[in-house]
Design an enzyme around this catalytic site. Structure first.
Site, PDB file in Angstrom:
ATOM      1  N   GLU A  44      -4.923   2.810   6.242  1.00 66.29           N
ATOM      2  CA  GLU A  44      -4.590   2.637   4.830  1.00 66.29           C
ATOM      3  C   GLU A  44      -5.129   3.853   4.062  1.00 66.29           C
ATOM      4  O   GLU A  44      -4.499   4.378   3.163  1.00 66.29           O
ATOM      5  CB  GLU A  44      -5.252   1.351   4.298  1.00 66.29           C
ATOM      6  CG  GLU A  44      -5.097   1.167   2.814  1.00 66.29           C
ATOM      7  CD  GLU A  44      -5.653  -0.180   2.332  1.00 66.29           C
ATOM      8  OE1 GLU A  44      -5.538  -1.185   3.048  1.00 66.29           O
ATOM      9  OE2 GLU A  44      -6.200  -0.199   1.228  1.00 66.29           O
ATOM     10  N   SER A  67     -11.356  -0.953   3.043  1.00 63.28           N
ATOM     11  CA  SER A  67     -10.691  -1.271   4.318  1.00 63.28           C
ATOM     12  C   SER A  67      -9.957  -0.030   4.817  1.00 63.28           C
ATOM     13  O   SER A  67      -9.099   0.498   4.115  1.00 63.28           O
ATOM     14  CB  SER A  67      -9.678  -2.396   4.125  1.00 63.28           C
ATOM     15  OG  SER A  67     -10.345  -3.555   3.716  1.00 63.28           O
ATOM     16  N   ARG A 107       0.803  -1.233   0.000  1.00 61.45           N
ATOM     17  CA  ARG A 107       0.000   0.000   0.000  1.00 61.45           C
ATOM     18  C   ARG A 107       0.835   1.282   0.000  1.00 61.45           C
ATOM     19  O   ARG A 107       0.446   2.295   0.586  1.00 61.45           O
ATOM     20  CB  ARG A 107      -0.983   0.018   1.184  1.00 61.45           C
ATOM     21  CG  ARG A 107      -1.952  -1.123   1.218  1.00 61.45           C
ATOM     22  CD  ARG A 107      -2.875  -1.184   0.006  1.00 61.45           C
ATOM     23  NE  ARG A 107      -3.630  -2.407   0.024  1.00 61.45           N
ATOM     24  CZ  ARG A 107      -3.259  -3.529  -0.606  1.00 61.45           C
ATOM     25  NH1 ARG A 107      -2.165  -3.557  -1.370  1.00 61.45           N
ATOM     26  NH2 ARG A 107      -3.977  -4.615  -0.527  1.00 61.45           N
TER      27      ARG A 107
HETATM   28  C1  LIG Z   1     -15.680  -0.607  -1.669  1.00 57.38           C
HETATM   29  C2  LIG Z   1     -14.185  -0.447  -1.761  1.00 57.38           C
HETATM   30  C3  LIG Z   1     -13.388  -1.571  -1.929  1.00 57.38           C
HETATM   31  C4  LIG Z   1     -11.998  -1.445  -2.037  1.00 57.38           C
HETATM   32  N1  LIG Z   1     -11.230  -2.553  -2.209  1.00 57.38           N
HETATM   33  C5  LIG Z   1      -9.887  -2.429  -2.313  1.00 57.38           C
HETATM   34  C6  LIG Z   1      -9.070  -3.579  -2.493  1.00 57.38           C
HETATM   35  O1  LIG Z   1      -9.536  -4.695  -2.599  1.00 57.38           O
HETATM   36  N2  LIG Z   1      -7.719  -3.399  -2.573  1.00 57.38           N
HETATM   37  C7  LIG Z   1      -7.145  -2.153  -2.487  1.00 57.38           C
HETATM   38  O2  LIG Z   1      -5.909  -2.039  -2.586  1.00 57.38           O
HETATM   39  N3  LIG Z   1      -7.903  -1.057  -2.305  1.00 57.38           N
HETATM   40  C8  LIG Z   1      -9.247  -1.166  -2.214  1.00 57.38           C
HETATM   41  N4  LIG Z   1     -10.007  -0.040  -2.029  1.00 57.38           N
HETATM   42  C9  LIG Z   1      -9.358   1.268  -1.898  1.00 57.38           C
HETATM   43  C10 LIG Z   1      -9.187   2.027  -3.226  1.00 57.38           C
HETATM   44  O3  LIG Z   1     -10.156   1.625  -4.182  1.00 57.38           O
HETATM   45  C11 LIG Z   1      -7.804   1.812  -3.837  1.00 57.38           C
HETATM   46  O4  LIG Z   1      -6.778   2.217  -2.947  1.00 57.38           O
HETATM   47  C12 LIG Z   1      -7.646   2.614  -5.151  1.00 57.38           C
HETATM   48  O5  LIG Z   1      -6.441   2.233  -5.751  1.00 57.38           O
HETATM   49  C13 LIG Z   1      -7.644   4.121  -4.949  1.00 57.38           C
HETATM   50  O6  LIG Z   1      -7.750   4.725  -6.239  1.00 57.38           O
HETATM   51  P1  LIG Z   1      -8.497   6.133  -6.438  1.00 57.38           P
HETATM   52  O7  LIG Z   1      -8.398   6.496  -7.874  1.00 57.38           O
HETATM   53  O8  LIG Z   1      -9.860   6.086  -5.873  1.00 57.38           O
HETATM   54  O9  LIG Z   1      -7.558   7.061  -5.590  1.00 57.38           O
HETATM   55  P2  LIG Z   1      -7.975   8.259  -4.621  1.00 57.38           P
HETATM   56  O10 LIG Z   1      -8.697   7.717  -3.437  1.00 57.38           O
HETATM   57  O11 LIG Z   1      -8.645   9.333  -5.391  1.00 57.38           O
HETATM   58  O12 LIG Z   1      -6.532   8.728  -4.172  1.00 57.38           O
HETATM   59  C14 LIG Z   1      -5.683   7.895  -3.419  1.00 57.38           C
HETATM   60  C15 LIG Z   1      -4.266   8.490  -3.509  1.00 57.38           C
HETATM   61  O13 LIG Z   1      -3.801   8.355  -4.849  1.00 57.38           O
HETATM   62  C16 LIG Z   1      -3.384   9.612  -5.349  1.00 57.38           C
HETATM   63  N5  LIG Z   1      -3.657   9.629  -6.789  1.00 57.38           N
HETATM   64  C17 LIG Z   1      -4.843   9.461  -7.426  1.00 57.38           C
HETATM   65  N6  LIG Z   1      -4.681   9.530  -8.754  1.00 57.38           N
HETATM   66  C18 LIG Z   1      -3.367   9.744  -8.975  1.00 57.38           C
HETATM   67  C19 LIG Z   1      -2.552   9.917 -10.138  1.00 57.38           C
HETATM   68  N7  LIG Z   1      -3.062   9.894 -11.382  1.00 57.38           N
HETATM   69  N8  LIG Z   1      -1.217  10.114  -9.965  1.00 57.38           N
HETATM   70  C20 LIG Z   1      -0.675  10.151  -8.725  1.00 57.38           C
HETATM   71  N9  LIG Z   1      -1.379  10.009  -7.599  1.00 57.38           N
HETATM   72  C21 LIG Z   1      -2.707   9.801  -7.716  1.00 57.38           C
HETATM   73  C22 LIG Z   1      -4.202  10.628  -4.582  1.00 57.38           C
HETATM   74  O14 LIG Z   1      -3.563  11.890  -4.539  1.00 57.38           O
HETATM   75  C23 LIG Z   1      -4.257   9.985  -3.205  1.00 57.38           C
HETATM   76  O15 LIG Z   1      -3.122  10.298  -2.466  1.00 57.38           O
HETATM   77  C24 LIG Z   1     -11.399  -0.142  -1.944  1.00 57.38           C
HETATM   78  C25 LIG Z   1     -12.227   0.975  -1.782  1.00 57.38           C
HETATM   79  C26 LIG Z   1     -13.598   0.832  -1.701  1.00 57.38           C
HETATM   80  C27 LIG Z   1     -14.454   2.065  -1.553  1.00 57.38           C
END
Ligand SMILES: Cc1cc2nc3c(=O)[nH]c(=O)nc-3n(C[C@H](O)[C@H](O)[C@H](O)COP(=O)(O)OP(=O)(O)OC[C@H]3O[C@@H](n4cnc5c(N)ncnc54)[C@H](O)[C@@H]3O)c2cc1C
Length: 308
Positions: free
Chosen positions: A300, A230, A180
């Site tokens: 996380e 999570s 992570r």
């Molecule tokens: C229902 C649910 C289930 C989930 N299951 C999982 C799972 O199984 N495994 C898991 O690992 N995670 C899980 N997650 C968490 C999440 O989906 C992941 O961590 C996902 O990768 C976050 O992506 P995001 O685009 O939503 O990022 P955001 O939440 O928008 O941002 C997260 C971080 O990434 C940075 N970021 C976003 N885009 C970029 C970019 N283009 N360049 C650089 N930095 C960037 C942001 O600045 C921030 O610091 C879950 C979440 C939910 C709501």
């Protein structure tokens, strides 16, 4: 390189770069986060090209304006006071394509769509990501993973922009992905494109695996409520969800936020919670688990923005 006219106000300078259809002023962040939490973003910007992003990076640096990346907002809690400066969102950069066994996806593409694109091409390696509701950029930033797979296992390289506006191509080793976390977080890189090294396989088998993982997710996770997945990392030697469950915290809440009764590792926004309430539930869980088991639960999920 896009030139910015210096005499303009900051808003006009952004408009010069991205055009009127790609800037929202005082945009409600809760419309862009999975938890449905967060105040307003001063400048919510959706650039359409790499050059526009580079110009925005230069502008923010010259004017000393804060710059925040927002993907799908599925791993972020934005405080009720919102985010000052520019909030950059790559929703207009979502192209996915492939060259041989390499799937190439832009930073704003959904990682779920990318895994289904790989399925269509009978390419295996991204099955684990078929239910992770983030963008490709967010998935690389977090080294997202599930059910034994993680981005690190299938990523070959990524194209990023650094905070000086330089376009760099970095190998997976240079990105230093770990549980992570990644170098992307440490260096504030903006992920523009990811190259996934996949393998030809039987399409029916790939689909079967994705169906199994989807079924597991839907049966165990409270997907009917807004959440950020999570909330806590897995503490060495324990499972966060089990510690929370055994602490009797399921169903306990503050205001509209509560620990899910379906999956103890999730905190759900059950009834129009504020970010302050959601964060208070996180802290309550951390305090209770520490008191009962002596284990520090590390978040996380990221918390950003200002208090009201
Ligand atoms: C229902 C649910 C289930 C989930 N299951 C999982 C799972 O199984 N495994 C898991 O690992 N995670 C899980 N997650 C968490 C999440 O989906 C992941 O961590 C996902 O990768 C976050 O992506 P995001 O685009 O939503 O990022 P955001 O939440 O928008 O941002 C997260 C971080 O990434 C940075 N970021 C976003 N885009 C970029 C970019 N283009 N360049 C650089 N930095 C960037 C942001 O600045 C921030 O610091 C879950 C979440 C939910 C709501």
């Amino acid at each position: 390189m896009i030139e910015v006219t210096r005499s303009h106000s900051f808003k006009e300078a952004i408009l010069d770069i991205v055009g009127a259809g790609n800037l929202l002023i005082d945009e409600q962040i809760k419309n862009h986060t999975y938890t449905k939490l967060g105040g307003v973003a001063d400048f919510f910007v959706t650039p359409e090209s790499v050059e526009q992003i580079q110009a925005l990076v230069h502008l923010a640096k010259e004017e000393d304006i804060p710059f925040t990346l927002l993907g799908n907002g599925s791993n972020l809690i934005v405080r009720d006071g919102g985010i000052r400066g520019i909030v950059l969102n790559l929703e207009k950069l979502q192209t996915i394509c492939h060259q041989g066994e390499m799937v190439i996806a832009q930073g704003g593409a959904s990682i779920i769509d990318t895994s289904y694109y790989a399925l269509e091409q009978s390419l295996s390696g991204l099955e684990f990501a078929c239910g992770i509701p983030g963008t490709v950029g967010g998935a690389l930033y977090m080294n997202a993973g599930a059910y034994g797979g993680e981005i690190k296992d299938c990523l070959a390289r990524a194209v990023v922009i650094d905070r000086s506006g330089n376009l760099l191509t970095l190998t997976v080793e240079q990105l230093d992905l770990a549980y992570r976390t990644s170098n992307i977080a440490k260096n504030d890189y903006i992920v523009i494109e990811a190259h996934f090294n996949l393998k030809k396989a039987d399409q029916a088998k790939i689909k079967q695996q994705m169906d199994i993982l989807t079924e597991q997710r839907e049966s165990k996770q409270p997907l009917e409520y807004p959440s950020c997945g999570s909330v806590f990392k897995r503490p060495p030697g324990y499972f966060a969800g089990k510690l929370i469950q055994d602490s009797g915290l399921q169903g306990k809440g503050i205001g509209g936020a509560e620990v899910s009764t379906k999956h103890a590792g999730f905190i759900v926004n059950k009834n129009h919670a504020t970010a302050a309430e959601y964060i208070a539930v996180i802290e309550m869980v951390q305090a209770k688990v520490k008191e009962k088991y002596g284990v520090e639960l590390e978040r996380e999920v990221r918390i950003i923005g200002e208090d009201n």
